[in-house]
Design a protein around this motif. Structure first.
Motif, mmCIF file in Angstrom:
data_model
loop_
_atom_site.group_PDB
_atom_site.id
_atom_site.type_symbol
_atom_site.label_atom_id
_atom_site.label_comp_id
_atom_site.label_asym_id
_atom_site.label_seq_id
_atom_site.Cartn_x
_atom_site.Cartn_y
_atom_site.Cartn_z
ATOM 1 N N GLN A 41 11.743 -1.980 5.744
ATOM 2 C CA GLN A 41 10.343 -1.589 5.589
ATOM 3 C C GLN A 41 10.214 -0.377 4.671
ATOM 4 N N ASP A 42 11.143 0.572 4.817
ATOM 5 C CA ASP A 42 11.115 1.757 3.950
ATOM 6 C C ASP A 42 11.482 1.408 2.512
ATOM 7 N N LEU A 43 12.357 0.407 2.355
ATOM 8 C CA LEU A 43 12.773 -0.001 1.012
ATOM 9 C C LEU A 43 11.655 -0.705 0.256
ATOM 10 N N THR A 44 10.837 -1.453 0.988
ATOM 11 C CA THR A 44 9.830 -2.292 0.333
ATOM 12 C C THR A 44 8.441 -1.670 0.271
ATOM 13 N N LYS A 45 8.197 -0.635 1.057
ATOM 14 C CA LYS A 45 6.846 -0.070 1.054
ATOM 15 C C LYS A 45 6.620 0.778 -0.194
ATOM 16 N N ALA A 46 5.396 0.801 -0.634
ATOM 17 C CA ALA A 46 5.046 1.603 -1.805
ATOM 18 C C ALA A 46 5.094 3.083 -1.447
ATOM 19 N N ASP A 47 5.552 3.875 -2.388
ATOM 20 C CA ASP A 47 5.660 5.317 -2.160
ATOM 21 C C ASP A 47 4.307 5.977 -2.424
ATOM 22 N N SER A 48 3.434 5.840 -1.446
ATOM 23 C CA SER A 48 2.074 6.356 -1.614
ATOM 24 C C SER A 48 1.849 7.658 -0.861
ATOM 25 N N GLY A 49 2.924 8.214 -0.290
ATOM 26 C CA GLY A 49 2.789 9.453 0.451
ATOM 27 C C GLY A 49 2.204 9.212 1.830
ATOM 28 N N ILE A 50 1.912 10.282 2.525
ATOM 29 C CA ILE A 50 1.387 10.162 3.880
ATOM 30 C C ILE A 50 -0.133 10.157 3.863
#
Length: 243
Positions: free
Chosen positions: A26-35
């Motif tokens: 899940q961490d690998l595939t999620k977009a890095d959009s911040g919190i």
């Protein structure tokens, strides 16, 4: 060294790699959009938006002040008696993991354990190997790469799961099973090599000054009962009646 142990080693290293990828997928595939953060949001809303169990947020906040465990979860953050910056920092702490780095750590850790077992089975004397490899393992896996993977952490997360503090039951169980398989394969393998504190203790024991045996030994029954009582007390203090 038998082919069976070699097959087991390859299987466990491969299983560790696959399990690590699964746990971090899940961490690998999620977009890095911040919190997601808003002072108008409640703790429950912040937890849901950031895919973090609300108790994990409270657990991190309790490091600042244990009273934060009592914070209402359904009131907007701006109405709570806490600095919003502290809550934001807690969310950032939950989001700061590097999944690829974590996967590599787990795989390297599994390779280390596999090499240790295969080497021990091949050699009659491992004193020199222990003298060099153990401190090196502590420096690499206990300091340089952080304190994870850690068998005790997997055990703690099982208790957190029962207390609804960990959000992914499947991941927690897989991690625990993986550590258990290594423990079954090698007697005291995790205590001596897989646990950083245990490896440090073994390293100190290799020093001649600490290798002198004490004449007095606590009876096994007394030792076992004492450990069980101590374990229960720790569990009670950590989880019982926690909000």
């Amino acid at each position: 060294m038998s082919k069976t142990n070699l097959i087991i080693a390859v299987f466990l290293v491969t299983a560790t790699a696959l399990a690590s990828v699964f746990m971090k997928w899940q961490d690998l595939t999620k977009a890095d959009s911040g919190i997601y953060f808003s002072e108008q949001a409640t703790l429950k809303e912040l937890a849901k938006k950031n895919d973090v169990p609300v108790k994990e947020i409270l657990h991190h906040l309790s490091h600042e002040d244990y009273a934060y465990w009592q914070l209402p979860r359904n009131k907007p953050l701006e109405q709570l008696a806490i600095d919003p910056a502290i809550v934001k920092h807690a969310l950032e702490h939950e989001d700061e993991d590097n999944p690829i780095f974590d996967i590599l750590k787990f795989v390297l850790w599994a390779v280390l354990l596999a090499v240790v077992v295969l080497y021990i089975l091949k050699k009659k004397s491992i004193e020199k190997f222990r003298l060099i490899a153990m401190p090196l393992s502590v420096v690499i896996f206990g300091v340089a790469l952080g304190d994870s993977p850690n068998p005790m952490e997997a055990t703690v997360k099982i208790f957190k799961l029962f207390n609804k503090m960990t959000g992914e039951p499947v991941i927690v169980v897989i991690s625990f099973i993986l550590f258990t398989l290594f423990s079954i394969w090698g007697a005291k393998l995790l205590c001596s090599w897989g646990c950083h504190l245990g490896t440090l203790q073994e390293s100190l024991f290799n020093i001649p000054l600490f290798r002198e045996k004490n004449k007095f030994q606590v009876p096994f029954v007394v030792s076992l009962v004492s450990r069980l009582v101590f374990f229960y007390c720790i569990y009670y203090a950590a989880f019982w009646n926690r909000p």
